[in-house]
Design a protein around this motif. Structure first.
Motif, PDB file in Angstrom:
ATOM      1  N   VAL A  83     -23.822   0.041  52.828  1.00 13.45           N
ATOM      2  CA  VAL A  83     -24.130   0.466  51.395  1.00 13.45           C
ATOM      3  C   VAL A  83     -22.927   0.248  50.596  1.00 13.45           C
ATOM      4  CG1 VAL A  83     -26.443   1.696  51.589  1.00 13.45           C
ATOM      5  CG2 VAL A  83     -24.141   2.909  51.668  1.00 13.45           C
ATOM      6  N   GLU A  85     -19.973   1.442  48.122  1.00 11.54           N
ATOM      7  CA  GLU A  85     -19.483   2.546  47.636  1.00 11.54           C
ATOM      8  C   GLU A  85     -18.165   2.244  46.896  1.00 11.54           C
ATOM      9  OE1 GLU A  85     -19.509   5.489  50.444  1.00 11.54           O
ATOM     10  OE2 GLU A  85     -21.685   5.823  50.630  1.00 11.54           O
ATOM     11  N   ASN A  87     -15.805  -0.006  44.028  1.00  9.08           N
ATOM     12  CA  ASN A  87     -15.587   0.048  42.539  1.00  9.08           C
ATOM     13  C   ASN A  87     -16.271  -1.191  42.289  1.00  9.08           C
ATOM     14  OD1 ASN A  87     -13.984   2.427  42.098  1.00  9.08           O
ATOM     15  ND2 ASN A  87     -12.333   1.238  42.708  1.00  9.08           N
ATOM     16  N   SER A 187     -28.488   0.073  43.513  1.00  7.48           N
ATOM     17  CA  SER A 187     -27.395   0.109  44.551  1.00  7.48           C
ATOM     18  C   SER A 187     -27.538  -1.073  45.352  1.00  7.48           C
ATOM     19  CB  SER A 187     -27.775   1.434  45.049  1.00  7.48           C
ATOM     20  OG  SER A 187     -27.525   2.490  44.295  1.00  7.48           O
ATOM     21  N   ARG A 211     -23.782   2.593  56.754  1.00  6.13           N
ATOM     22  CA  ARG A 211     -24.672   3.827  56.644  1.00  6.13           C
ATOM     23  C   ARG A 211     -25.319   4.200  57.735  1.00  6.13           C
ATOM     24  NH1 ARG A 211     -30.302   4.445  56.254  1.00  6.13           N
ATOM     25  NH2 ARG A 211     -30.872   6.563  55.232  1.00  6.13           N
TER      26      ARG A 211
END
Length: 224
Positions: A83, A85, A87, A187, A211
């Motif tokens: 996933v 995460e 910037n 996301s 994840r």
């Protein structure tokens, strides 16, 4: 949601693509080879059989049956689900990146066939935006959006022709997709072979984190 990405996609963002039978959902064969089940119980396994023709191959990720009478197991593997995460990438004007469509399907199939021969189908591009880079008319790199479970959006088919690797093409395509998905309020996530340390490291540099690992199984429906 992400523990069962195919089922979740076909009951939320991609519900309109679902071929359904009770606790089983699948994409049409010309869209994607994926089938998802609500749970691994016998009712779900029975529904799977009603959604596939004899001899047909399907792929499952996340929730897979413990036993599947009437199916032959052709592959068992693990995929790392990652996933985003990081910037948001700094957006750069990149005129080399093109939006791909129906007219590009033969070239998309040829390119993905070098890396993902089982997964990209003639209508996969209908699942979301696919981007590519051409050089002298030849499609040399591509990536796009595939599964859509809830507020998550999968990035898939990230590939570069072997003759053009090492030029940062996949990185540029990935950054553009991440930016667009984030701006849609979703996301980004993706899947990669759990044993492909090089690819995992590249995605980590792009802001993705693992994840969890999920089981992947490819099954072939046996003849009655």
């Amino acid at each position: 949601m992400l523990d069962n990405p195919i089922w979740s996609s076909l009951t939320t963002g991609h519900a309109r693509f679902a071929l359904a039978d009770g606790p089983a959902r699948r994409f049409a064969p010309d869209v994607a080879p994926f089938l998802g089940i609500r749970d691994p119980g016998p009712e779900s396994v029975a529904a799977m059989a009603r959604l596939a023709e004899p001899g047909e191959r399907i792929t499952m990720v996340g929730v897979v049956p413990d036993e599947a009478p009437g199916w032959s197991v052709e592959k068992r593997a693990a995929v790392a689900q990652m996933v985003f995460e990081g910037n948001e990438p700094v957006e750069e004007d990149d005129p080399a990146i093109l939006v791909l469509g129906a007219g590009d399907v033969p070239d998309m199939l040829a390119l993905t066939g070098l890396v993902y021969p089982e997964y990209f189908r003639p209508r996969t591009h209908e699942l979301g935006t696919y981007l590519g880079v051409r050089r002298e008319g030849r499609l040399i790199a591509m990536a796009g959006r595939r599964m859509w479970p809830g507020h998550f959006r999968e990035i898939s088919a990230v590939c570069t022709h072997p003759d053009f690797r090492g030029q940062g093409l996949a990185r540029r395509l990935l950054a553009r997709l991440v930016t667009e998905i984030l701006r849609d309020g979703l996301s980004p996530f993706l899947h990669v072979d759990a044993g492909n340390a090089g690819a995992r490291a590249a995605y980590e540099r792009a802001g993705f984190v693992v994840r969890r690992d999920l089981p992947l199984v490819r099954l072939r429906r046996e003849s009655p």
